[in-house]
Design an enzyme around this catalytic site. Structure first.
Site, short mmCIF file in Angstrom:
data_model
loop_
_atom_site.label_atom_id
_atom_site.label_comp_id
_atom_site.label_asym_id
_atom_site.label_seq_id
_atom_site.Cartn_x
_atom_site.Cartn_y
_atom_site.Cartn_z
N ARG A 28 -11.71 0.93 -18.47
CA ARG A 28 -13.00 1.58 -18.27
C ARG A 28 -13.90 1.32 -19.49
O ARG A 28 -13.43 1.39 -20.63
CB ARG A 28 -12.82 3.09 -18.05
CG ARG A 28 -12.13 3.36 -16.74
CD ARG A 28 -12.13 4.82 -16.31
NE ARG A 28 -11.20 4.96 -15.18
CZ ARG A 28 -11.50 4.68 -13.91
NH1 ARG A 28 -12.71 4.30 -13.58
NH2 ARG A 28 -10.59 4.81 -12.96
N ASP A 29 -15.17 1.01 -19.19
CA ASP A 29 -16.14 0.77 -20.26
C ASP A 29 -16.33 2.07 -21.06
O ASP A 29 -16.41 3.15 -20.50
CB ASP A 29 -17.48 0.31 -19.66
CG ASP A 29 -18.38 -0.30 -20.71
OD1 ASP A 29 -18.60 -1.53 -20.65
OD2 ASP A 29 -18.87 0.43 -21.58
N ILE A 30 -16.38 1.91 -22.37
CA ILE A 30 -16.48 3.07 -23.26
C ILE A 30 -17.84 3.76 -23.14
O ILE A 30 -17.98 4.93 -23.48
CB ILE A 30 -16.19 2.62 -24.72
CG1 ILE A 30 -15.69 3.76 -25.56
CG2 ILE A 30 -17.39 1.93 -25.33
CD1 ILE A 30 -15.10 3.32 -26.88
N VAL A 95 -20.00 -8.60 -26.63
CA VAL A 95 -18.62 -8.85 -27.06
C VAL A 95 -18.24 -10.27 -26.64
O VAL A 95 -18.30 -10.62 -25.46
CB VAL A 95 -17.64 -7.83 -26.43
CG1 VAL A 95 -16.21 -8.14 -26.85
CG2 VAL A 95 -18.02 -6.41 -26.82
N HIS A 99 -16.09 -11.17 -20.00
CA HIS A 99 -15.69 -9.98 -19.23
C HIS A 99 -16.60 -9.83 -18.03
O HIS A 99 -17.80 -10.10 -18.08
CB HIS A 99 -15.72 -8.72 -20.10
CG HIS A 99 -16.97 -8.56 -20.91
ND1 HIS A 99 -17.18 -9.27 -22.08
CD2 HIS A 99 -18.06 -7.79 -20.73
CE1 HIS A 99 -18.36 -8.94 -22.57
NE2 HIS A 99 -18.92 -8.04 -21.77
N HIS A 101 -18.13 -7.17 -15.56
CA HIS A 101 -18.41 -5.74 -15.37
C HIS A 101 -18.33 -5.43 -13.87
O HIS A 101 -18.98 -6.10 -13.06
CB HIS A 101 -19.83 -5.38 -15.81
CG HIS A 101 -20.13 -5.55 -17.27
ND1 HIS A 101 -20.21 -4.49 -18.15
CD2 HIS A 101 -20.40 -6.65 -18.00
CE1 HIS A 101 -20.53 -4.94 -19.35
NE2 HIS A 101 -20.65 -6.25 -19.30
P1 AMP Z 1 -21.66 -7.05 -22.81
O1 AMP Z 1 -22.99 -6.53 -23.27
O2 AMP Z 1 -21.72 -7.71 -21.47
O3 AMP Z 1 -20.99 -7.91 -23.87
O4 AMP Z 1 -20.76 -5.78 -22.58
C1 AMP Z 1 -19.91 -5.26 -23.54
C2 AMP Z 1 -19.41 -3.96 -22.99
O5 AMP Z 1 -18.24 -3.58 -23.69
C3 AMP Z 1 -20.40 -2.80 -23.15
O6 AMP Z 1 -20.69 -2.26 -21.85
C4 AMP Z 1 -19.67 -1.81 -24.04
O7 AMP Z 1 -19.94 -0.47 -23.70
C5 AMP Z 1 -18.21 -2.19 -23.80
N1 AMP Z 1 -17.29 -1.87 -24.88
C6 AMP Z 1 -17.42 -2.18 -26.19
N2 AMP Z 1 -16.35 -1.76 -26.87
C7 AMP Z 1 -15.50 -1.20 -25.98
C8 AMP Z 1 -14.22 -0.58 -26.07
N3 AMP Z 1 -13.57 -0.46 -27.24
N4 AMP Z 1 -13.66 -0.09 -24.93
C9 AMP Z 1 -14.30 -0.19 -23.76
N5 AMP Z 1 -15.51 -0.78 -23.60
C10 AMP Z 1 -16.11 -1.26 -24.69
#
Ligand code: AMP
Length: 115
Positions: A28-30, A95, A99, A101
């Site tokens: 799950r997204d944080i 990140v 990934h 979403h």
């Molecule tokens: P993006 O902008 O597509 O790179 O999305 C990165 C996503 O990673 C964002 O929606 C963040 O909220 C999520 N995120 C960052 N760190 C974590 C974590 N430790 N656990 C879960 N989700 C994370």
């Protein structure tokens, strides 16, 4: 250098993992933007969607099929959902570990904000 997502795959950082197999990890997204917001990532560190290569067809397809299965389990398959992969600066990627979403559980609105 390991990304934070690689550290989640390795179990070195906590995450709410909903599914994991030998190819992908889903958690799950944080900072969720919708009632369901789950990230599907390859266990192998691949920086961006640009870095998928010939031979990664099974992995890329598996990511979509796993997302589809989770959507069903989350009860949003019929109401609908969105699958998003952001790439690099203009795509809004934060990140550098590719990934997918999976977001749903409410109306998503326009696909992209018009300028
Ligand atoms: P993006 O902008 O597509 O790179 O999305 C990165 C996503 O990673 C964002 O929606 C963040 O909220 C999520 N995120 C960052 N760190 C974590 C974590 N430790 N656990 C879960 N989700 C994370």
């Amino acid at each position: 250098m390991s990304t934070i997502f690689s550290r989640i795959v390795a179990g070195e950082l906590p995450a709410d993992i909903v599914y994991q197999d030998d190819l992908v990890t889903c958690f799950r997204d944080i900072n969720p933007v919708a009632p369901t917001h789950i990230l599907v990532i390859p266990n192998r560190e691949i920086a961006t969607v640009n870095d998928f290569q010939d031979g990664d067809e099974h992995l890329a397809g598996h990511m979509v099929l796993v997302a589809q299965r989770i959507a069903r389990e989350e009860g949003i398959a019929d109401s609908g959902y969105r699958l998003i992969i952001n790439c690099n600066r203009d795509g809004g990627q934060e990140v550098m570990h590719v990934h997918l979403h999976l977001v749903g559980g409410r109306r998503m609105g326009p696909m992209v904000l018009r300028e």
